[in-house]
Design a protein around this motif. Structure first.
Motif, PDB file in Angstrom:
ATOM      1  N   UNK A   1       1.019  -1.387  -0.110  1.00  0.00           N
ATOM      2  CA  UNK A   1       0.050  -0.077  -0.097  1.00  0.00           C
ATOM      3  C   UNK A   1       0.777   1.251   0.214  1.00  0.00           C
ATOM      4  N   UNK A   2       1.875   1.317   0.617  1.00  0.00           N
ATOM      5  CA  UNK A   2       2.831   2.399   0.666  1.00  0.00           C
ATOM      6  C   UNK A   2       3.436   2.733  -0.627  1.00  0.00           C
ATOM      7  N   UNK A   3       3.998   1.492  -1.370  1.00  0.00           N
ATOM      8  CA  UNK A   3       4.498   1.706  -2.689  1.00  0.00           C
ATOM      9  C   UNK A   3       3.482   2.251  -3.717  1.00  0.00           C
ATOM     10  N   UNK A   4       2.327   1.702  -3.620  1.00  0.00           N
ATOM     11  CA  UNK A   4       1.339   2.633  -4.522  1.00  0.00           C
ATOM     12  C   UNK A   4       0.919   3.643  -4.082  1.00  0.00           C
TER      13      UNK A   4
ATOM     14  N   UNK B   1       2.314  -2.995 -10.690  1.00  0.00           N
ATOM     15  CA  UNK B   1       2.351  -3.353  -9.125  1.00  0.00           C
ATOM     16  C   UNK B   1       0.912  -3.939  -8.649  1.00  0.00           C
ATOM     17  N   UNK B   2      -0.136  -2.937  -9.057  1.00  0.00           N
ATOM     18  CA  UNK B   2      -1.445  -3.422  -8.474  1.00  0.00           C
ATOM     19  C   UNK B   2      -1.703  -4.983  -8.809  1.00  0.00           C
TER      20      UNK B   2
ATOM     21  N   UNK C   1       1.949  -9.060  -5.018  1.00  0.00           N
ATOM     22  CA  UNK C   1       1.092  -9.486  -3.948  1.00  0.00           C
ATOM     23  C   UNK C   1       2.088 -10.079  -2.843  1.00  0.00           C
ATOM     24  N   UNK C   2       2.021  -9.128  -1.714  1.00  0.00           N
ATOM     25  CA  UNK C   2       2.666  -9.572  -0.552  1.00  0.00           C
ATOM     26  C   UNK C   2       1.743 -10.079   0.654  1.00  0.00           C
TER      27      UNK C   2
END
Length: 530
Positions: free
Chosen positions: A64-67, A175-176, A180-181
């Motif tokens: 979420x931070x990277x997005x 990325x979206x 998947x982490x």
């Protein structure tokens, strides 16, 4: 991997892409006197936000931070391309920097999460290559866009920012869809006081690093920045000590010699890296008369060095786990390249000389950058992976800010004295005197800035007389030769200073632990398995 690489490409590209376009942008927006603030705003927000992203990603997860970082960067890019004043551009670049701070640090932290140590060095080598390519490609792309009147009915320089949009959207979608982490949310206090303290400490110091040459290093604004910055840093250290584990940058991490020495090396290498990226194009443009685009293309040899060394170092570290030898080799290569530049580069050097030296400078950086990131990642517990990685990027970014500001200030201070000396020698040469008194030379409009400089320097040449040197390319070659010679000697002095600095870094590498890198995750599992 593609999405992460695109994100890092965007952030590192925008550190340099504006450098060759900013004068065109500032003239178009009638704000030449404010142009430095567009660079300063990006630098400040990207540096200050880096440790914040690292800590928040350890608490709320990387994805979420990277997005969020990509979205913020895209918003800043769109705003930057649509501004109508330099003040607006400074604000927009600040927003871009807020996103860039996350893109740089979190990409490597995510690699640390999803790739085992046996393969991580190899992948991070690719990422460091992307960083090197985009850092050098920036001036080329920026110069090309700034030189175009219109592209697709939009003013050319605006594409310096709009080019981020398709790349950023591609990174966001990739990325979206594919990153998947594991869901991660650790209940932990957020160190708001530490964030405020480090911001109040770093902003004045970065501000004076960028603006100090114009203000004067001993001026009232500069001294105020020193004092506020020192108080802010001291307060930050006290708050972090009190905060313990939930600190923005937990001080316990610095108990590890591997972590603390790698942080110092990242800072010094950041100084050397951005110093070289600033000095070489300066030499190529001021002394050799290349256009910004031509200078950027010649710097491709620098990129070749970074790519080659990063990939080779990554593969060897993946196979052996041994890392200490690479910072040692890298700092020696940096020392040799800097000293060689200091002694060999002059006004008459053929272009292949800086091209070859740049290869070895790039190799030195390639041997240092990603092994030191790995060293910091593997010296912290898995729960602090984000902090460990962002701290590496943070120290390198701080070094880059200091290096660029100090080296450019040093260049122009030295240039004033060197040019005064070379001019005194030139006036004793018959050919120079003949050209100086030639009516045709005096009547040529291209030589007017040159004669204005001679008049302005009658009471002594200072760095203020050298604020605009764009006319050097078209003015009379015989009359400009001593000026270019003075600049070349000033570049030599700067690079010899850089050589001493990176040799100090080599001495520090000798103190690094001579141990194989071990994956902290694997180390945690060993007792359980036993």
């Amino acid at each position: 991997m593609t999405g992460l690489m695109l994100g890092m490409f965007l952030a590192s590209l925008d550190q340099t892409i504006v450098s060759t376009a900013i004068y065109t942008v500032a003239n178009d927006l009638d704000g030449l006197s404010l142009q430095a603030w567009a660079t300063t705003a990006y630098l400040i927000t990207s540096t200050v936000s880096t440790p914040l992203y690292g800590k928040l990603s350890d608490i709320f997860g990387r994805r979420p931070l990277y997005i969020a970082a990509i979205v913020i960067f895209l918003a800043g890019s769109i705003y930057s391309g649509s501004v109508h004043s330099m003040t607006e551009l400074a604000v927009a670049r600040g927003i871009q920097g807020l996103g860039a701070g996350g893109l740089m640090a979190l990409a490597l932290a995510i690699i640390g999460d999803i790739v085992p140590l046996s393969q991580r060095a190899k992948y991070q080598g690719y990422f460091m290559s992307v960083f090197g390519v985009s850092s050098v490609l920036g001036p080329v792309v920026g110069g090309a866009f700034a030189g175009a009147n219109q592209i697709l009915w939009i003013t050319g320089w605006r594409w310096v920012f709009y080019v981020n949009v398709p790349v950023g959207i591609a990174a966001l979608v990739t990325v979206f869809l594919f990153l998947h982490l594991p869901a991660h949310h650790e209940r932990q206090k957020i160190d708001y006081l530490g964030a405020g303290a480090i911001t109040s400490g770093l902003v004045p110091l970065l501000l004076v690093a960028e603006q100090g040459r114009g203000w004067g290093w001993g001026s009232v604004p500069s001294v105020a920045c020193y004092v506020i910055g020192a108080v802010g840093i001291a307060l930050f250290i006290l708050l972090e000590k009190r905060a313990g584990d939930y600190a923005l940058i937990p001080l316990r991490l610095f108990r590890s010699p591997q972590f603390s020495l790698s942080a110092v090396l990242n800072f010094i290498i950041g100084i050397g890296m951005f110093g070289a990226i600033a000095m070489l194009p300066m030499y190529l443009q001021l002394v050799k008369g290349l256009t910004p685009t031509e200078a950027g293309l010649l710097m491709i040899t620098f990129t070749v060095g970074i790519m080659t060394a990063s990939i080779i170092a990554g593969r060897i570290i993946s196979a052996t786990g041994t890392f200490k030898i690479f910072p040692m080799i890298g700092t020696l290569l940096l020392t040799g390249a800097s000293v060689t530049m200091g002694f060999v580069l002059n006004v008459d050097s053929p272009l292949w000389v800086p091209g070859v030296v740049a290869v070895f400078f790039g190799m030195g950086l390639g041997c240092c950058m990603q092994p030191l990131v790995l060293a910091m990642q593997t010296s912290v517990p898995p729960k602090d992976m984000g902090v460990g990685t962002s701290t590496a990027a943070f120290f390198r970014s701080m070094g880059g800010a200091v290096g660029t500001a100090v080296f450019i200030s040093m260049l122009f201070s030295l240039a004033a004295d060197k040019i005064t000396s070379t001019m005194k020698d030139a006036v004793s040469q018959p050919d120079f005197i003949k050209a100086l008194h030639d009516p045709a030379v005096a009547a040529d409009p291209a030589n007017k800035p040159l004669f204005d400089l001679f008049k302005g320097a009658s009471g002594g040449l200072g760095s203020d007389n050298l604020n605009d040197t764009s006319w050097l390319r078209n003015a009379n070659a015989g009359l400009t030769h001593p000026i270019k010679d003075g600049f070349a000697q000033a570049v030599d002095g700067v690079m010899l200073t850089a050589g001493v600095l990176v040799f100090v870094a080599f001495l520090i590498t000798l103190a690094l632990p001579n141990a194989k890198l071990r994956d902290p995750k694997a180390a945690l599992k060993e007792p359980a398995a036993a």
